[in-house]
Design a protein around this motif. Sequence first.
Motif, short mmCIF file in Angstrom:
data_model
loop_
_atom_site.label_atom_id
_atom_site.label_comp_id
_atom_site.label_asym_id
_atom_site.label_seq_id
_atom_site.Cartn_x
_atom_site.Cartn_y
_atom_site.Cartn_z
N THR A 42 -0.90 8.01 -2.56
CA THR A 42 -0.59 6.83 -3.35
C THR A 42 0.18 5.77 -2.57
N GLN A 43 1.23 6.15 -1.88
CA GLN A 43 2.04 5.17 -1.15
C GLN A 43 1.24 4.52 -0.01
N CYS A 44 0.48 5.32 0.72
CA CYS A 44 -0.33 4.78 1.81
C CYS A 44 -1.40 3.85 1.25
N ALA A 45 -2.04 4.24 0.17
CA ALA A 45 -3.09 3.41 -0.44
C ALA A 45 -2.50 2.09 -0.92
N LYS A 46 -1.34 2.13 -1.55
CA LYS A 46 -0.67 0.89 -1.99
C LYS A 46 -0.41 -0.03 -0.82
N SER A 47 0.03 0.53 0.28
CA SER A 47 0.32 -0.25 1.48
C SER A 47 -0.94 -0.89 2.04
N VAL A 48 -2.03 -0.14 2.10
CA VAL A 48 -3.29 -0.68 2.61
C VAL A 48 -3.80 -1.78 1.70
N VAL A 49 -3.74 -1.58 0.39
CA VAL A 49 -4.18 -2.61 -0.56
C VAL A 49 -3.33 -3.86 -0.40
N LYS A 50 -2.02 -3.69 -0.32
CA LYS A 50 -1.11 -4.84 -0.18
C LYS A 50 -1.41 -5.63 1.09
N ASP A 51 -1.58 -4.94 2.21
CA ASP A 51 -1.87 -5.61 3.47
C ASP A 51 -3.23 -6.30 3.43
N ALA A 52 -4.23 -5.63 2.88
CA ALA A 52 -5.58 -6.20 2.82
C ALA A 52 -5.62 -7.42 1.92
#
Length: 73
Positions: A42-52
Amino acid sequence: MYVCLCKGVTDKTIRRAVDDGLSSMRELRQQYGVGTQCGCCTQCAKSVVKDAVAERNARLKSDTLLPIEVCYA
């Protein structure tokens, strides 16, 4: 890199989805099931979505639709 091992979702898949209009973790969860099994991603996915999303917005902001210079010749 794999972000969600349970569902087999990579960061490239997430970035492509963001380019196609995805903009939140909720949409990612609904479309790909990320974070619905063990939740470790969840945390990694949130980070990737935020950056993208930030990259997409910066790219769209720099792609002006109106001409910057006008020639009245």
